[in-house]
Every structure is written in structure tokens, then in C-alpha cells.
Scaffold this active site. Structure first.
Site, PDB file in Angstrom:
ATOM      1  N   ASP A 193      19.343 -33.903  -0.272  1.00  0.00           N
ATOM      2  CA  ASP A 193      18.783 -34.484   0.916  1.00  0.00           C
ATOM      3  C   ASP A 193      19.179 -35.866   1.293  1.00  0.00           C
ATOM      4  OD1 ASP A 193      17.579 -34.836  -1.535  1.00  0.00           O
ATOM      5  OD2 ASP A 193      15.436 -34.487  -0.516  1.00  0.00           O
ATOM      6  N   TYR A 219      26.336 -18.513  -3.805  1.00  0.00           N
ATOM      7  CA  TYR A 219      26.834 -17.505  -2.954  1.00  0.00           C
ATOM      8  C   TYR A 219      27.395 -16.359  -3.772  1.00  0.00           C
ATOM      9  CZ  TYR A 219      27.202 -20.774   0.969  1.00  0.00           C
ATOM     10  OH  TYR A 219      26.786 -21.629   1.766  1.00  0.00           O
ATOM     11  N   ASP A 240      30.937 -29.540   6.469  1.00  0.00           N
ATOM     12  CA  ASP A 240      30.968 -29.526   8.032  1.00  0.00           C
ATOM     13  C   ASP A 240      30.284 -30.645   8.684  1.00  0.00           C
ATOM     14  OD1 ASP A 240      32.148 -27.200   7.668  1.00  0.00           O
ATOM     15  OD2 ASP A 240      30.801 -26.000   9.050  1.00  0.00           O
ATOM     16  N   ASP A 287      29.244 -26.636   1.239  1.00  0.00           N
ATOM     17  CA  ASP A 287      29.442 -26.119   2.499  1.00  0.00           C
ATOM     18  C   ASP A 287      28.773 -26.658   3.682  1.00  0.00           C
ATOM     19  OD1 ASP A 287      30.151 -24.212   4.281  1.00  0.00           O
ATOM     20  OD2 ASP A 287      28.835 -22.500   3.813  1.00  0.00           O
ATOM     21  N   LYS A 324      20.444 -31.394  -6.889  1.00  0.00           N
ATOM     22  CA  LYS A 324      18.789 -31.180  -6.253  1.00  0.00           C
ATOM     23  C   LYS A 324      18.198 -31.332  -7.796  1.00  0.00           C
ATOM     24  CE  LYS A 324      15.607 -31.158  -3.378  1.00  0.00           C
ATOM     25  NZ  LYS A 324      15.181 -32.334  -2.659  1.00  0.00           N
TER      26      LYS A 324
END
Ligand code: NAD
Length: 365
Positions: free
Chosen positions: A224, A142, A252, A248, A192
Site C-alpha cells: 500500500d 492467480y 500498470d 500486476d 504485505k
């Protein structure tokens, strides 16, 4: 009597309604531990724009930086949606987080027994779920440079950069390990590392921090697989630590285990600074009606006790009061399902019961 200064930024919409409840509960519980809260309320977001032509002023930012502990309601509303980006209420929030340097976002994911039926997932899967997501908040893709859009042989392309330094990873990892010591002593680091260079740096850096915490168990999980495990078996987690992008998305997804937005608190911490706020927005559709669920704001106040005031017992007292309210059957509209034994309640009914619950206990000597 110990005295502590905090800043309250009630904000817009239901922000002031839920923040008032949270402050009253916080003051009552602190009082039990001989701590007097000196609260300065300041305008923030849309209401600040109306007063000063800016969603936050330099003076308000300075006051927050000086006081270090901030309880926020929510900002925003349709009347400010057409302002340019820098004047919108949300810009105040981004600036405040940046200026306070709060690099770790903490989101507890807790399924209250009384609400286990409110989730879209099977009750037996989610019952007993109680974990904490620690998300890196000021780095990663970001913020990484370079980021640009260009064109090659007539084909436009865009670049974002996922960058993490060892120090960025290690400071957020320490927040996770410290939190695990207050919980069940387990950290799961999510990355990852089978594909991404920045994830290999992440994993190596977390492993180094783990050496400082021999009492905390560290595991690693690929993002994942983690997305799948949150839905398949969320009870396996205690503290999860991950980067900005992965956090993020995972936070959620995990929030839906709990059933309602009105129940989710959050804390953003960095150094001595702490910003505490419910995850929900200003809910303009119900603002001013006295029906907002104040429990996310109250649970954010519990996090303030835990992480900024270092008053763990006080934090637990607030969390027990929330359980008592839910156990009594009182439900604000967002939670009410007509289930036997539940009563449709407004904000003040919930506030009264919370205050009764935290005041009932004896003063701690
Ligand atoms: P929202 O979270 O405000 O509301 C979504 C839905 O959930 C609405 O139906 C609302 O009534 C309900 N809801 C939310 N909190 C509730 C509570 N405590 N009790 C009962 N019901 C509750 O999200 P939105 O509608 O997308 O956004 C409204 C405004 O809030 C926008 O201006 C948005 O930019 C802003 N916003 C602010 C923040 C923040 O301040 N951190 C976060 C998200 C959205």
C-alpha cells in the site's frame, strides 16, 4: 561470426509492423558485435488460427522451447473475439508463457526526458524516473489452490488462495538481484508482511537470497505504501520485486508515469528461456496504416540483448538509438502533441532514424 537462433512471432494487427522494425535494429546492432542472428518467423495468434485452426500449434511451441529466445509482436483482433476461449489468440500467449516456464516478468519504467511532458503527473516528479519492476508471473493468488465458489446459509462466497513456496520466491528474487547488479545495485521487495502469511514467507525467502548478494542493497516496502510512493517519488526506486497480484497492479500504475503505451517493453524470463514483447496490444484501429510506434518493440529487443544474449553494450546501443529518435523530435501519432520542435512521423521514418543511429557507430572489435 557468432551465430544465434531466435524465433519471431509477429502476430496480428500492428504486431508485424513493429516486429519488423525491432528485428532490423536487432540484426544491425548484433552485426556490430560480430553476431549473426538467424531469425525464424512463425505464425502466432489470429493469423495462426486462420492457417491451422488453432492460435498456436504444438510444432510452434516446440520450436520456441528449442530456440529459447522469442521476440513477440502482439496478438488479437475483433475478428477473433467471438471464438471460444481456447481458440482465441490470447490463449496462445498464455500457453507459450506457461510452456516456456517464464516465471519472472520484467518491466522497465523509464521516463524519457523528451517525453516528461506527456505524463499526467507533474514533470518535476517524474523526470529522471528509471526503475525496473520484476513481477512473479506463474504463482501466487492467480494460480493457488483451492479456488472455488460455494454457499453458506444461503450466502454465496468465493475463495482464492495466495500461496508462495520458498523456491518460487527465491528464483524470482535472484532475477531481481541479478538485474540490480546491471543497474544501481538496489532491490526493493514489496509485500504485505504485516497482514499476510504468504508475504511473511516472501520476505524471509528474499532475505535469505540477499545473503548471496552482499553488494546489492535490499529494502522492504508494504504494497500500500509502494502504490503511494510510485506516484509521490518514483525516482527512489532501482529494482522492485514483488508477487503476481501486487506486480500486476503496481506495473500498470507505474506504466502511466511514462505517458504512452507505445513506449513500454517487457521481458518474461525463466531459466534459459526469454520471451520479449511490447506491453501494448495489436491496435487494430491503426493496423496496416504504417503509423504504429515501434519503440516498445525495439526496446523489447534491447531487453533480449541484455537478458538472453548477455550483450549489455548492444542493449545500451539500442536504447541510445531510441533516445536519439526522441531527441530529434520525431513522434508517431500516439506521442505527438504539437509541441514546438516535434514532427509527426510514421513508422518507417522512426525505423530509418533508428537504423541510422545504430549503424553509425563503428564495428566493435
Ligand atoms: P491496444 O494496446 O492494442 O491499443 C490501445 C490503444 O493504444 C489503441 O488506440 C491503439 O491504437 C494504441 N496503441 C497501442 N499500441 C500502439 C503503438 N505501438 N503505436 C501507436 N498506438 C498504439 O489495446 P486494445 O485496443 O485494448 O486491444 C486490441 C487487441 O489487442 C485486443 O484483441 C486485445 O486482446 C489485444 N491485446 C494483446 C496483447 C498482447 O498481445 N500482449 C496485449 C493487450 C491487448
Amino acid at each position: 561470426m557468432k551465430k544465434i537462433d531466435i524465433i519471431a512471432l509477429p502476430g496480428d494487427g500492428i504486431g508485424p509492423e513493429v516486429t519488423t522494425v525491432a528485428l532490423n535494429v536487432l540484426k544491425a546492432v548484433c552485426n556490430r558485435y560480430h553476431t549473426e542472428l538467424n531469425v525464424t518467423e512463425l505464425p502466432f495468434g489470429g493469423i495462426c488460427y486462420e492457417q491451422y485452426g488453432e492460435p498456436v500449434t504444438d510444432e510452434i511451441i516446440d520450436a520456441c522451447k528449442k530456440t529459447k529466445i522469442v521476440l513477440l509482436g502482439a496478438v488479437g483482433g475483433p475478428q477473433w473475439d467471438d471464438l471460444n476461449a481456447g481458440k482465441r489468440p490470447e490463449a496462445a500467449l498464455l500457453r507459450l508463457r506457461k510452456e516456456l516456464g517464464v516465471f519472472a516478468n520484467l518491466r522497465p519504467i523509464q521516463v524519457h526526458p523528451a517525453l516528461a511532458g506527456a505524463s499526467t503527473l507533474k514533470q518535476e516528479v517524474i523526470e529522471g524516473t528509471d526503475f525496473l519492476i520484476v513481477r512473479e508471473l506463474t504463482g501466487g493468488i492467480y494460480f493457488g489452490q483451492p479456488r472455488y465458489t460455494s454457499e453458506e446459509n444461503g450466502d454465496p462466497f468465493s475463495v482464492d488462495t495466495m500461496r508462495y513456496s520458498r523456491s518460487e520466491v527465491q528464483r524470482v528474487a535472484r532475477v531481481a538481484f541479478d538485474a540490480a547488479r546491471l543497474r544501481n545495485g538496489r532491490v526493493c521487495s514489496v509485500d504485505k508482511a504485516n497482514i499476510l502469511e504468504s508475504s511473511r514467507m516472501w520476505r524471509k525467502s528474499v532475505l535469505e537470497v540477499a545473503e548471496e548478494y552482499p553488494d546489492v542493497e535490499l529494502t522492504h516496502m508494504l504494497v500500500d505504501n509502494c502504490a503511494m510512493q510510485i506516484i509521490r517519488d518514483p525516482k527512489q526506486f532501482d529494482v522492485m520485486v514483488t508477487g503476481n497480484l501486487f506486480g500486476d497492479i503496481l506495473s500498470d500504475a507505474a506504466s502511466m508515469l511514462t505517458g504512452s503505451l507505445g513506449m513500454l517493453p517487457s521481458a518474461s524470463v525463466g531459466g534459459e528461456n526469454g520471451l520479449y514483447e511490447p506491453v501494448h496490444g495489436s491496435a487494430p484501429d491503426i493496423a496496416g496504416k504504417g503509423v504504429a510506434n515501434p519503440l516498445a518493440a525495439v526496446a523489447s529487443a534491447a531487453m533480449l540483448c541484455r537478458y538472453s544474449l548477455k550483450m549489455e553494450e548492444a542493449a545500451q546501443n539500442i536504447e541510445e538509438a531510441i533516445l536519439k529518435v526522441l531527441g530529434s523530435g520525431l513522434r508517431t501519432g500516439d506521442l505527438y502533441t504539437n509541441e514546438t520542435g516535434t514532427i509527426l512521423a510514421n513508422t518507417s521514418d522512426v525505423a530509418d532514424l533508428l537504423l541510422k543511429a545504430v549503424s553509425e557507430e563503428e564495428t566493435v572489435s
